[in-house]
Design a protein around this motif. Structure first.
Motif: not given
Length: 401
Positions: A343-366
């Protein structure tokens, strides 16, 4: 040849024939003598062989008898060594029973009872007590209740003791203590036997302490978890007797009530998960962590009740090891970043909010915020997840700051 020459020749031939016959006869006698001598030698050899076999068999039998006696003596010595109490109990029992029987015979004779009848009656009392005693022991060994036998034993022994005591009072009026000794002689052997058969087979102090602790635990369990204990009682009464232990019934009842293993409840799991998420947020750090924060993370890991969660400081923040390793997923080189496919840099930037939510889920799962975890959560390529992880870590570091 003249007539005389023929006569001489015939005589010579006859003599030669006689010599041949004698030689033949002698040879036959020699053969017979040799055969008889051989038979005699063979018979002697057989006799000696049989004598040797008999001697060997007798020696073997003697050695076997000696070994059997030695084994029997060794068994007896082992028994005497391992059972000194039994030996002395038997001695004391004999020393107690014999005077009791003699005293009873004397008491009955003093009442003008025939000596033979007195002997039988005395044997009835003492022998009856011991007959009932051994019947009780046999019943106990077979797993039956021996209480009635023990009661009958002591009743019979007390009757015999009363006869001896009465006789002692009459016979030794000047020394009443002799009456007590005679009366006790009927009871002491029974008492010694009862101590041997019952006094040495009870629970030990350790077993008593364990049983006391077990009862207290059961009492506390019924007090603190009344609902679960009642459900366990219902399970025990519903299933066939003996098919389920009390401990397993309580475990099953707890799972029915809470859906978890004993000790935890859904509320406790929710609280633990919430605390874990808060702990992860407190450690929103990158790969480079100050030593004092590492020490704080280690202390927090010691207090972590869940063994399956990794015990390194930065894994509690969901980031990973604080020192980069060779071959790490993190790539910060500008040249390598420009050469990646995906993916291009612009596409990755668009995925940042989803990635932050996924990271929070990973932290909650330990779990750690890894490229593999992001790739699985967002359904993207691993190479893109590696680049996206850099943005997520940077964003979390910025928020932590």
């Amino acid at each position: 040849m003249s007539y005389r020459d023929e006569i001489r020749a015939d005589k010579a031939a006859n003599r030669e024939q006689d010599r041949a016959d004698r030689r033949e006869q002698l040879a036959g006698k020699l053969q017979v003598a040799e055969f008889q001598a051989e038979q005699k030698r063979q018979a002697e050899a057989d006799r000696r062989k049989q004598e040797a076999a008999d001697k060997k068999q007798k020696a073997a039998e003697k050695a076997a008898k000696k070994a059997a006696r030695a084994a029997k003596n060794a068994k007896l010595r082992r028994w005497l060594k391992n059972n000194p109490a039994t030996l002395f109990v038997a001695f004391v029992m004999v020393a107690s029973i014999v005077p009791a029987v003699i005293s009873q015979i004397g008491a009955l004779q003093g009442a003008s009872v025939n000596v033979g009848l007195a002997g039988l009656l005395a044997a009835m009392l003492e022998g009856g007590a011991w007959a009932i005693t051994f019947m009780g022991k046999q019943a106990e060994d077979a797993g039956r209740e021996p209480r009635k036998y023990r009661i009958a034993t002591w009743a019979t022994a007390c009757a015999a003791a009363a006869v001896n005591f009465w006789h002692g009072l009459e016979q030794y009026a000047a020394h009443p203590w002799v009456a007590a000794v005679l009366g006790g002689s009927s009871l002491f052997a029974i008492y010694i036997w009862d101590l041997k058969t019952h006094g040495s087979h009870g629970p030990t102090r350790t077993q008593k302490r364990q049983e006391k602790a077990r009862r207290k635990h059961a009492k506390d369990r019924r007090k603190d978890h009344k609902k679960v204990a009642e459900q366990a009682d219902k399970l025990l009464s519903a299933l066939p007797f003996g098919s389920l232990s009390e401990e397993n019934a309580f475990i099953a009842a707890w799972r029915v009530a809470y859906g978890t293993d004993p000790g935890m409840t859904p509320e406790m799991y929710a609280e633990a998960t919430k605390s874990k998420a808060a702990l992860g947020a407190a450690f929103q750090l990158g790969e480079h962590v100050r030593p004092e924060l590492i020490e704080a993370g280690i202390e927090a890991a010691r207090m972590n009740p869940f063994k399956e969660i990794a015990q390194t400081p930065t894994t509690q923040a969901g980031i990973g090891l604080y020192t980069p390793k060779a071959g790490s997923e993190t790539v910060s080189d500008e040249t390598s970043r420009n050469t990646r496919a995906g993916r291009s840099e612009e596409e990755l930037e668009e995925l940042v909010p989803d990635a932050l939510a996924a990271a929070a889920e990973l932290v909650a799962e330990g779990a750690q915020i890894s490229a593999a975890g992001l790739s699985k959560k967002l359904q993207i390529r691993r190479e893109d997840a590696m680049r996206l992880r850099e943005r997520v870590i940077a964003h979390r570091k910025q928020n932590a700051a």
